[in-house]
Design an enzyme around this catalytic site. Structure first.
Site, PDB file in Angstrom:
ATOM      1  N   HIS A 151       0.834  -1.207   0.000  1.00 32.21           N
ATOM      2  CA  HIS A 151       0.000   0.000   0.000  1.00 32.21           C
ATOM      3  C   HIS A 151       0.867   1.256   0.000  1.00 32.21           C
ATOM      4  CE1 HIS A 151      -2.921   2.861   2.073  1.00 32.21           C
ATOM      5  NE2 HIS A 151      -3.551   2.508   0.966  1.00 32.21           N
ATOM      6  N   HIS A 155       1.354   4.154  -3.224  1.00 31.90           N
ATOM      7  CA  HIS A 155       1.205   5.597  -3.034  1.00 31.90           C
ATOM      8  C   HIS A 155       2.519   6.331  -3.236  1.00 31.90           C
ATOM      9  CE1 HIS A 155      -2.993   6.146  -1.895  1.00 31.90           C
ATOM     10  NE2 HIS A 155      -2.926   4.965  -1.303  1.00 31.90           N
ATOM     11  N   HIS A 181      -7.528  -0.841  -4.670  1.00 34.79           N
ATOM     12  CA  HIS A 181      -8.352  -0.907  -3.465  1.00 34.79           C
ATOM     13  C   HIS A 181      -9.539  -1.854  -3.643  1.00 34.79           C
ATOM     14  CE1 HIS A 181      -6.047   2.786  -2.569  1.00 34.79           C
ATOM     15  NE2 HIS A 181      -6.224   2.423  -1.315  1.00 34.79           N
ATOM     16  N   GLU A 297      -9.967  10.498  -5.038  1.00 35.76           N
ATOM     17  CA  GLU A 297      -8.662  10.494  -4.375  1.00 35.76           C
ATOM     18  C   GLU A 297      -7.721  11.343  -5.195  1.00 35.76           C
ATOM     19  OE1 GLU A 297      -4.666   9.331  -2.942  1.00 35.76           O
ATOM     20  OE2 GLU A 297      -5.464   9.494  -4.958  1.00 35.76           O
ATOM     21  N   HIS A 314     -11.826  10.981  -0.217  1.00 38.28           N
ATOM     22  CA  HIS A 314     -11.028   9.868   0.307  1.00 38.28           C
ATOM     23  C   HIS A 314     -10.073  10.344   1.392  1.00 38.28           C
ATOM     24  CE1 HIS A 314      -7.129   7.656   0.161  1.00 38.28           C
ATOM     25  NE2 HIS A 314      -7.913   6.602   0.328  1.00 38.28           N
ATOM     26  N   HIS A 318      -9.947   9.566   5.650  1.00 39.31           N
ATOM     27  CA  HIS A 318      -8.759   9.035   6.315  1.00 39.31           C
ATOM     28  C   HIS A 318      -8.268   9.969   7.416  1.00 39.31           C
ATOM     29  CE1 HIS A 318      -7.117   5.316   4.604  1.00 39.31           C
ATOM     30  NE2 HIS A 318      -7.764   5.638   3.489  1.00 39.31           N
ATOM     31  N   HIS A 354     -13.275   1.993   2.914  1.00 41.09           N
ATOM     32  CA  HIS A 354     -13.052   1.707   1.495  1.00 41.09           C
ATOM     33  C   HIS A 354     -14.164   0.833   0.913  1.00 41.09           C
ATOM     34  CE1 HIS A 354      -9.311   3.580   0.133  1.00 41.09           C
ATOM     35  NE2 HIS A 354      -9.010   3.610   1.421  1.00 41.09           N
TER      36      HIS A 354
END
Length: 644
Positions: A151, A155, A181, A297, A314, A318, A354
């Site tokens: 993950h 990113h 995702h 996102e 998104h 978070h 998610h």
């Protein structure tokens, strides 16, 4: 051309030159991303000596994760370095191993012994949830270092990478965010079913104003500041926060989500200048999912076409969860697990959040698209004649075995202790293979297996296409939403050829590819001695962990559906020159995402039955009816007792 010595010097900043500054990289924050992108852009163009001098100055200002993002981004985006990276949990162990684990490692290091230590983090003092809490059953998934590292790595490439860099392809960046995702959620929800747990309810607007019953304490501890990551106590509720230089609130999320849903239902997005951007599927390519995911996102203003209207849904979810314990910053506490890419997957709330984005936004869009036509699904003249699976040391065909075994990792002492170690000087041959502690920890794994195919081409001409392999549990739940793609690879069939293919699990394009027997700390010397090729040195290395490629089974067996399709190429599409690269999750450096069809094709959208045909209860089975280029069969996954 890649220079192994220069690559080695840059890698040394991940172990030797421990950052001592306080400036941190909150990995979800859009404004912070812009700042990091700007710094990466300034570093990529520097000469080598200038770059090293700049990094020396930066390590006095920023913390270890910030420095790691900068260094790894530079490695990925310069042409004079290889772009293979060390595993994140080896260079930032405090982001992936809990404080009690690293305390044990430190104690072992002081003994100056080569003895291996064993960590079972499904038991005290390493576990993070009581055994009476059902979510504890999924420790092997949520808290696996390579899952969280995957993950973080995705990113690193698509959040902090520059649009003009060779590894960032903005044309499919949004779709990749959606699909990565989507697959993660299919895997997690399947693991829940295998542990006799229900699929969680989405964390949607109905729940945003309600207390969150289950909290989470990661027990991660920053190795430099020696500060434990804050926890998220039980029964806390989202609060408005301005901690990131802008308002984040339930009202703001509802406003942006309303506009996103309106765009889906109307079929277009409005740009800042009022231009209409269609959410459409044209000539086999899903342009809409790309635009939609990039407003859900966003990692920079240049990605969202209208940030004021569509917000940062998104990220807001978070970060509001991440600072739920200190929304006003009154206690000067850093974010909890959900505030960082390196730890977000550990928090059980990641998955309901998610799940909401996937089902109520992305799947809502996919349902607006027409079902795939027979022309899109058929491969005239090509037939899958046979499919079966064989597993190493297992007599029964179509039987897979999972097992709880031990992963081994070597943690450099310099990275663990958070201080410069003389053995890690830039001229050291093995900057990641100096003094270290050997550790093994418990993980879910599977026995190696082969997927065997017989594909026949009845045409008088060659036929090229993609073989796609999916696995989904045989359950009354929506099986299409639980479809996990376990492999995808190109195939070329000669005229009138019947081809037998045996595809090993270790060759899957879904998983990260670590050259066999290679220690990341010895990359350069392996290259120089000829033990690895330049091609291996330059692999991207981003993918799903191999040991979690298939779901956990049950001791008495769990029935799954194996769905295999061979699909024809789109007009103008060509097969990749290097079919061995992993690309499904992160793309490739040279070819980006070589398969042009929508990610997840053909199970990325509902499959309706044709008029006059019997409709299947599970809609994905309608795809198979009357088509010889698709096959579905049952396979059994048996979970074995723990191996010593």
């Amino acid at each position: 051309m890649a220079d192994s010595e220069f690559h080695k010097q840059l890698l040394s900043y991940l172990t030797t030159h421990q950052a001592q500054g306080e400036e941190e990289a909150s990995a979800m924050m859009s404004e912070e991303r812009m700042k990091i992108r700007s710094e990466v852009r300034s570093l990529v163009g520097l000469g080598r000596e200038e770059l090293l001098e700049a990094l020396d100055k930066m390590k006095e200002r920023v913390n270890s994760e910030y420095l790691a993002i900068l260094v790894m981004s530079v490695i990925l985006q310069r042409e004079d370095t290889g772009n293979i990276l060390p595993l994140p949990h080896q260079v930032m162990p405090d982001k992936f191993f809990t404080g009690p684990v690293l305390a044990r490692v430190r104690a072992q290091a002081k003994l100056n012994t080569t003895e291996q230590i064993t960590i079972s983090w499904d038991s005290p003092p390493y576990q993070t949830l009581a055994s009476t809490v059902p979510e504890h059953k999924l420790w092997y998934f949520r808290e696996d270092p390579l899952v969280n590292g995957h993950h973080w790595h995705w990113h690193l490439i698509y959040t902090f990478g520059l649009p003009e860099s060779p590894v960032v392809n903005l044309e499919r960046r949004g779709e990749s965010f959606y699909y990565m995702h989507n697959q993660m959620m299919a895997r997690y929800n399947t693991e829940r079913l295998m542990n006799d747990m229900s699929i969680p309810e989405p964390y949607n607007r109905t729940a945003w104003s309600q207390p969150i019953p289950l909290g989470y304490f990661s027990k991660l501890t920053d190795r430099v500041a020696n500060v434990r990551q804050p926890g998220r106590p039980d029964n806390m509720t989202l609060k408005t926060t301005f901690r990131y230089g802008r308002e984040m609130s339930i009202e703001r999320m509802e406003f942006t989500e309303d506009n996103i849903l309106e765009a889906i239902d109307s079929g277009f997005i409005l740009s800042e200048d009022g231009a209409i951007i269609p959410l459409e599927y044209v000539n086999g390519i899903d342009h809409g999912i790309e635009h939609l995911a990039n407003i859900v996102e966003i990692s920079a203003k240049e990605i969202s076409v209208n940030r004021e209207r569509y917000g940062t849904l998104h990220d807001d979810g978070h970060l509001m969860i991440g600072v739920i314990h200190d929304p006003d910053n009154a206690h000067l506490e850093p974010p909890a697990a959900m505030g960082y890419h390196s730890s977000a997957l550990r928090d059980p709330l990641f998955y309901p959040w998610h799940h909401h984005l996937n089902t109520n936004i992305f799947q809502r869009y996919k349902a607006t698209l027409p079902p795939y036509t027979d022309q899109e699904l058929q491969f005239p003249g090509v037939e899958i004649a046979e499919v079966f699976v064989n597993t190493d040391d297992v007599e029964e065909l179509d039987t897979l075995h999972t097992v709880t075994d031990w992963a081994e990792v070597r943690l450099p002492t310099g990275a663990v202790f958070g201080q410069d170690d003389p053995a890690f000087s830039p001229v050291h041959t093995n900057p990641l293979a100096g003094p270290g502690v050997n550790m093994r920890y418990k993980q879910l794994n599977h026995k190696p297996y082969n997927i065997n195919l017989v594909i026949r081409n009845d045409n008088d001409h060659s036929s090229e296409g993609w073989v796609r392999v999916f696995l989904t549990p045989d359950t009354s739940e929506n099986q299409r939403m639980l479809m996990v793609e376990i492999d995808r690879f190109p195939v070329t069939l000669l005229p009138r050829e019947t081809k037998e293919i045996s595809r090993q699990s270790k060759d899957s394009s879904v998983i990260m590819k670590i050259p066999e027997g290679l220690e990341y700390g010895d990359l350069q010397s392996s290259l120089e001695s000829g033990n690895i090729t330049a091609e291996e040195f330059n692999r991207l290395g981003c993918g799903w962990p191999e040991h979690l490629l298939i779901s956990k089974g049950r001791p008495d067996g769990a029935r799954f559906n194996l769905f295999v399709i061979v699909s024809k190429l789109l007009d103008g599409e060509v097969l990749p020159s290097d079919p061995g690269q992993p690309f499904t999750m992160c793309g490739t450096r040279e070819n980006y995402f070589p398969d042009a069809r929508p990610m997840g094709f053909p199970v990325d959208r509902p499959a309706l039955c044709q008029e006059g045909e019997g409709c299947q209860e599970q809609d994905w089975r309608n795809l198979i009816v009357g088509r010889k280029n698709m096959v579905a069969k049952y396979v059994n996954i048996v979970h074995l007792s723990e191996l010593e």
